[in-house]
Design a protein around this motif. Structure first.
Motif, PDB file in Angstrom:
ATOM      1  N   ILE A   1       0.865  -1.050  -0.167  1.00 23.30           N
ATOM      2  CA  ILE A   1       0.089  -0.236   0.000  1.00 23.30           C
ATOM      3  C   ILE A   1       0.996   1.169   0.205  1.00 23.30           C
ATOM      4  CG2 ILE A   1      -0.435   0.366   2.635  1.00 23.30           C
ATOM      5  CD1 ILE A   1      -3.345   0.507   1.371  1.00 23.30           C
TER       6      ILE A   1
ATOM      7  N   LEU B   1      -7.186   7.185  -1.863  1.00 18.31           N
ATOM      8  CA  LEU B   1      -7.246   6.355  -3.143  1.00 18.31           C
ATOM      9  C   LEU B   1      -6.838   5.030  -2.991  1.00 18.31           C
ATOM     10  CD1 LEU B   1      -6.352   9.073  -5.918  1.00 18.31           C
ATOM     11  CD2 LEU B   1      -8.685   8.344  -5.629  1.00 18.31           C
TER      12      LEU B   1
ATOM     13  N   PHE C   1      -6.666   3.083  -0.360  1.00 16.84           N
ATOM     14  CA  PHE C   1      -7.395   2.383   0.608  1.00 16.84           C
ATOM     15  C   PHE C   1      -8.730   2.005  -0.535  1.00 16.84           C
ATOM     16  CE2 PHE C   1      -4.662   3.187   4.015  1.00 16.84           C
ATOM     17  CZ  PHE C   1      -4.936   2.201   4.841  1.00 16.84           C
ATOM     18  N   PHE C   2      -9.053   2.934  -1.196  1.00 20.26           N
ATOM     19  CA  PHE C   2     -10.344   2.627  -2.366  1.00 20.26           C
ATOM     20  C   PHE C   2      -9.787   1.582  -2.981  1.00 20.26           C
ATOM     21  CE2 PHE C   2     -12.798   3.212  -5.893  1.00 20.26           C
ATOM     22  CZ  PHE C   2     -14.015   3.313  -5.396  1.00 20.26           C
ATOM     23  N   THR C   3      -8.667   1.723  -3.554  1.00 19.11           N
ATOM     24  CA  THR C   3      -8.154   0.529  -4.659  1.00 19.11           C
ATOM     25  C   THR C   3      -8.453  -0.874  -3.980  1.00 19.11           C
ATOM     26  OG1 THR C   3      -6.838   2.127  -5.345  1.00 19.11           O
ATOM     27  CG2 THR C   3      -6.628  -0.004  -6.235  1.00 19.11           C
ATOM     28  N   ILE C   4      -8.113  -0.842  -2.732  1.00 21.15           N
ATOM     29  CA  ILE C   4      -8.068  -2.331  -2.114  1.00 21.15           C
ATOM     30  C   ILE C   4      -9.421  -2.960  -1.817  1.00 21.15           C
ATOM     31  CG2 ILE C   4      -7.707  -3.510   0.088  1.00 21.15           C
ATOM     32  CD1 ILE C   4      -5.285  -1.557   0.591  1.00 21.15           C
ATOM     33  N   ASP C   5     -10.463  -2.123  -1.927  1.00 21.71           N
ATOM     34  CA  ASP C   5     -11.826  -2.373  -1.966  1.00 21.71           C
ATOM     35  C   ASP C   5     -12.465  -2.444  -3.294  1.00 21.71           C
ATOM     36  OD1 ASP C   5     -11.673  -2.625   0.699  1.00 21.71           O
ATOM     37  OD2 ASP C   5     -12.556  -0.796   1.168  1.00 21.71           O
ATOM     38  N   MET C   6     -11.851  -2.232  -4.456  1.00 27.34           N
ATOM     39  CA  MET C   6     -12.385  -2.046  -5.682  1.00 27.34           C
ATOM     40  C   MET C   6     -12.519  -3.500  -6.162  1.00 27.34           C
ATOM     41  SD  MET C   6     -10.454   0.962  -7.828  1.00 27.34           S
ATOM     42  CE  MET C   6     -10.837   0.455  -9.235  1.00 27.34           C
ATOM     43  N   ALA C   7     -13.540  -3.621  -7.224  1.00 26.59           N
ATOM     44  CA  ALA C   7     -13.530  -5.128  -7.646  1.00 26.59           C
ATOM     45  C   ALA C   7     -12.213  -5.615  -8.515  1.00 26.59           C
ATOM     46  CB  ALA C   7     -14.730  -4.972  -8.653  1.00 26.59           C
ATOM     47  N   ASP C   8     -11.655  -6.881  -8.308  1.00 26.94           N
ATOM     48  CA  ASP C   8     -10.691  -7.260  -8.838  1.00 26.94           C
ATOM     49  C   ASP C   8     -10.390  -6.969 -10.203  1.00 26.94           C
ATOM     50  OD1 ASP C   8      -8.931  -8.789  -7.107  1.00 26.94           O
ATOM     51  OD2 ASP C   8     -10.214 -10.551  -7.117  1.00 26.94           O
TER      52      ASP C   8
ATOM     53  N   VAL D   1      -9.233  -3.441 -11.045  1.00 27.55           N
ATOM     54  CA  VAL D   1      -8.005  -3.141 -10.523  1.00 27.55           C
ATOM     55  C   VAL D   1      -7.034  -3.713 -11.861  1.00 27.55           C
ATOM     56  CG1 VAL D   1      -6.000  -3.532  -8.869  1.00 27.55           C
ATOM     57  CG2 VAL D   1      -8.372  -3.076  -8.193  1.00 27.55           C
TER      58      VAL D   1
END
Lengths: 199, 199
Positions: B7, B28, B30-37, B40
């Protein structure tokens, strides 16, 4: 006339980020084309790696590469205090302060009737389990945000935990350090007066 | 206590983007970690692809997958007009208007003494070459931004091209359509009065 496919794709991807609309995404995409090769490659790898190599700690819900996370695995930390936060990033803010040496617990959100989020959608069950398993637990410090949702969640947790005989506290509300009374909103002023301390 | 490496890397990468500081980058990431595979992965690929598959058109400087770009390659377009813009993305804005059917030329910036950018740093030599090679050329429309740097660059180009007997024009300045005179700045009002047209 359309954007070339690669840039259209990149604009789409940037638009998936929060707070970035069509215009900002276009600006970022064109900026990316002028970035150094290495930086773009590193960015691309970091995206995949952050998604692939990071998980939530099975104990506290923090974001971590290993499980349990570094904080939960550190037995020198004060095992009698747990500080409850909304998001994993809030842990880092607390750690920067360097004054808290206890454990953490991440709720992954707050109760929000508008978004249809109730207590069952939060990481609360595992908090209760932790408290029950740990006879040394003395205090739960609730550090949800100073928003109506944060307050409601704090209230809910307090009612849930107190009957077990564990002390529940909430971060103080008041004036920011270095701020001017003139510019403080009424609610903050009210909280500052309410929570005044003796000198 | 540091962020986990993946991160921290991602935060670093986001911070390389314009207008994104430490706090936004962290949000952004931390948001990316919760985005759909899938999202990303697509984002990661789009970054590399935009950098690898896009080039500047060797004729006009537009961003393109093929060389020459779609506009330069399109012989049905009016070959007697060339519209000069600062950035490749300005071409897309013009094309959206659907009223201009000539060619383009991208300067890749403007003259700016503050940033130490002179005419030699802009894509001007290839513009002059194009004009010399094309006997049908009738008009160069300068569409640099309405900033002091944009104006200076327009003036410079005009002095360079006019002696060759080619008409040089500049986009009109005036009130935005739908805007209120009350809220127009003085410079815009002055330009609107100066450029008034007969009804």
């Amino acid at each position: 006339m359309q954007y070339p496919e690669p840039i259209a794709q990149l604009i789409d991807s940037y638009m998936k980020l929060p707070g970035i609309g069509q215009k900002s995404a276009t600006r970022l995409a064109f900026f990316t084309i002028d970035m150094a090769d290495d930086d773009v490659t590193a960015f691309s790898k970091a995206l995949v790696s952050a998604k692939r190599d990071l998980h939530y700690c099975s104990i506290c819900g923090n974001i971590t590469e290993s499980d349990p996370c570094a904080i939960c695995a550190d037995k020198t930390r004060d095992q009698s205090h747990v500080l409850v936060v909304e998001q994993a990033k809030d842990i880092m803010v607390m750690e920067k302060m360097k004054e808290y040496h206890g454990l953490y617990h991440v709720l992954h959100g707050v109760m929000s009737p508008i978004e249809g989020k109730g207590p069952e959608d939060l990481n609360i069950t595992s908090l209760i389990n932790r408290l029950q398993k740990n006879p040394d637990m003395k205090e739960v410090i609730i550090a949800t945000n100073a928003t109506p949702e944060g307050e409601a969640t704090a209230m809910y947790l307090s009612r849930l935990i107190k009957p077990a005989g564990i002390k529940v506290t909430r971060l103080a509300h008041g004036l920011s350090v270095g701020s001017d009374i003139e510019y403080a909103d009424e609610m903050t002023l009210f909280k500052a007066v309410e929570g005044r301390t003796e000198m």
